[in-house]
Design an enzyme around this catalytic site. Sequence first.
Site, PDB file in Angstrom:
ATOM      1  N   LYS A   1       9.952  56.956  12.855  1.00 23.94           N
ATOM      2  CA  LYS A   1       8.527  57.175  12.764  1.00 23.94           C
ATOM      3  C   LYS A   1       7.806  55.990  12.121  1.00 23.94           C
ATOM      4  CE  LYS A   1       8.721  62.173  11.847  1.00 23.94           C
ATOM      5  NZ  LYS A   1       8.411  63.174  10.809  1.00 23.94           N
ATOM      6  N   GLY A   2       8.549  55.171  11.413  1.00 27.82           N
ATOM      7  CA  GLY A   2       7.957  54.181  10.512  1.00 27.82           C
ATOM      8  C   GLY A   2       6.969  53.216  11.136  1.00 27.82           C
TER       9      GLY A   2
ATOM     10  N   GLU B   1       9.120  47.077  14.990  1.00 29.72           N
ATOM     11  CA  GLU B   1       9.859  47.763  13.914  1.00 29.72           C
ATOM     12  C   GLU B   1       9.076  47.648  12.600  1.00 29.72           C
ATOM     13  OE1 GLU B   1      11.903  49.840  12.824  1.00 29.72           O
ATOM     14  OE2 GLU B   1      13.935  49.036  12.633  1.00 29.72           O
ATOM     15  N   ASP B   2       9.132  48.690  11.776  1.00 23.85           N
ATOM     16  CA  ASP B   2       8.453  48.614  10.481  1.00 23.85           C
ATOM     17  C   ASP B   2       9.193  47.682   9.528  1.00 23.85           C
ATOM     18  OD1 ASP B   2      10.626  50.323  10.325  1.00 23.85           O
ATOM     19  OD2 ASP B   2       9.619  51.902   9.200  1.00 23.85           O
TER      20      ASP B   2
ATOM     21  N   ASP C   1      16.426  46.103   8.126  1.00 26.25           N
ATOM     22  CA  ASP C   1      17.281  46.137   6.932  1.00 26.25           C
ATOM     23  C   ASP C   1      18.659  45.598   7.314  1.00 26.25           C
ATOM     24  OD1 ASP C   1      18.326  46.776   4.461  1.00 26.25           O
ATOM     25  OD2 ASP C   1      18.396  48.930   4.799  1.00 26.25           O
TER      26      ASP C   1
ATOM     27  N   LYS D   1      13.551  42.566   5.601  1.00 26.64           N
ATOM     28  CA  LYS D   1      14.222  42.785   4.295  1.00 26.64           C
ATOM     29  C   LYS D   1      15.661  42.310   4.452  1.00 26.64           C
ATOM     30  CE  LYS D   1      15.252  46.790   1.317  1.00 26.64           C
ATOM     31  NZ  LYS D   1      15.106  48.256   1.240  1.00 26.64           N
TER      32      LYS D   1
ATOM     33  N   ASP E   1       8.267  55.665   4.829  1.00 29.62           N
ATOM     34  CA  ASP E   1       8.335  56.884   4.016  1.00 29.62           C
ATOM     35  C   ASP E   1       9.500  56.870   3.047  1.00 29.62           C
ATOM     36  OD1 ASP E   1      10.531  57.219   5.878  1.00 29.62           O
ATOM     37  OD2 ASP E   1      10.526  59.336   5.314  1.00 29.62           O
TER      38      ASP E   1
ATOM     39  N   ARG F   1       3.835  57.855   3.752  1.00 32.59           N
ATOM     40  CA  ARG F   1       3.524  57.119   4.997  1.00 32.59           C
ATOM     41  C   ARG F   1       2.037  56.765   5.072  1.00 32.59           C
ATOM     42  NH1 ARG F   1       8.005  57.322   8.435  1.00 32.59           N
ATOM     43  NH2 ARG F   1       9.145  59.273   8.473  1.00 32.59           N
TER      44      ARG F   1
HETATM   45  P1  5GP Z   1      18.366  48.980  10.016  1.00 32.69           P
HETATM   46  O1  5GP Z   1      17.778  47.627  10.170  1.00 32.69           O
HETATM   47  O2  5GP Z   1      19.187  49.119   8.756  1.00 32.69           O
HETATM   48  O3  5GP Z   1      19.143  49.424  11.214  1.00 32.69           O
HETATM   49  O4  5GP Z   1      17.267  50.086   9.935  1.00 32.69           O
HETATM   50  C1  5GP Z   1      15.987  49.866   9.545  1.00 32.69           C
HETATM   51  C2  5GP Z   1      15.390  51.234   9.286  1.00 32.69           C
HETATM   52  O5  5GP Z   1      15.871  51.702   8.014  1.00 32.69           O
HETATM   53  C3  5GP Z   1      13.884  51.157   9.167  1.00 32.69           C
HETATM   54  O6  5GP Z   1      13.244  51.436  10.395  1.00 32.69           O
HETATM   55  C4  5GP Z   1      13.599  52.229   8.144  1.00 32.69           C
HETATM   56  O7  5GP Z   1      13.511  53.490   8.781  1.00 32.69           O
HETATM   57  C5  5GP Z   1      14.837  52.253   7.248  1.00 32.69           C
HETATM   58  N1  5GP Z   1      14.639  51.424   6.036  1.00 32.69           N
HETATM   59  C6  5GP Z   1      15.354  50.360   5.633  1.00 32.69           C
HETATM   60  N2  5GP Z   1      14.890  49.861   4.470  1.00 32.69           N
HETATM   61  C7  5GP Z   1      13.838  50.645   4.130  1.00 32.69           C
HETATM   62  C8  5GP Z   1      12.899  50.639   3.026  1.00 32.69           C
HETATM   63  O8  5GP Z   1      12.919  49.817   2.104  1.00 32.69           O
HETATM   64  N3  5GP Z   1      11.950  51.610   3.052  1.00 32.69           N
HETATM   65  C9  5GP Z   1      11.857  52.539   4.038  1.00 32.69           C
HETATM   66  N4  5GP Z   1      10.884  53.432   3.944  1.00 32.69           N
HETATM   67  N5  5GP Z   1      12.706  52.573   5.084  1.00 32.69           N
HETATM   68  C10 5GP Z   1      13.683  51.632   5.132  1.00 32.69           C
END
Ligand code: 5GP
Length: 195
Positions: free
Chosen positions: A56-57, A111-112, A115, A143, A172, A178
């Site tokens: 949802k982000g 993408e929001d 990570d 990040k 969130d 959010r």
């Molecule tokens: P990845 O890159 O690990 O596959 O996934 C990224 C997703 O992990 C993002 O879309 C989000 O939903 C969640 N995520 C990772 N770090 C954070 C953070 O610091 N805050 C929030 N709210 N979500 C995060």
Amino acid sequence: MYSKTLPAGIDKILWSETKIQRRVCELAAEIEQDYLKSISNKHPRYQPIVAIGILKGAFIFLADLIRAISVPVEPDFVRVSSYSMGVNPGQLHFVHDAKTSLKERHVLIVEDIVDTGLTLSFLANEFKKRGAASIKFCALIDKTCRREKEVQLDYVGFHYSGDAFLVGYGLDYEEMYRNLIYIATLSPSAIQSSS
Ligand code: 5GP
């Protein structure tokens, strides 16, 4: 305007509403220029960019971003999750898939926050199989501290090297925060007290 006291659990504002809006407009201008160079709307097989937001982000970011882009854009959404148990624990799968056919389309994945990079790398593989003409990544926040899969991000709003959990502007924590108009760090005590 922010109230002087931050909501419970919020530690520090990293990017204000003004900073976010300015950066979103800069990203939109970059995206528009790149797509105008590579695809012309006079081309007989011209089709709008497909901007796929990851739920949802990314819903707020996608809404602001595409309204700042003046070339035609078709929005769509996916939602992915990882299996917690079963034969392939940790493996990602679609909870909601895009409805648009991606064959020969220019896809922009929105993408929001990136990570580990696992979500984007999963989506890139899936969309390649569907015959997308091009796949680009636009992340509001990069990040980097927990990256597992190297992903080449084409457009990045903000770089974040810390390891705090970020909330606001679509992001969130347990479905809270959010609707904050800024992006902030969540205090570790807020995470501990809810677990
Ligand atoms: P990845 O890159 O690990 O596959 O996934 C990224 C997703 O992990 C993002 O879309 C989000 O939903 C969640 N995520 C990772 N770090 C954070 C953070 O610091 N805050 C929030 N709210 N979500 C995060």
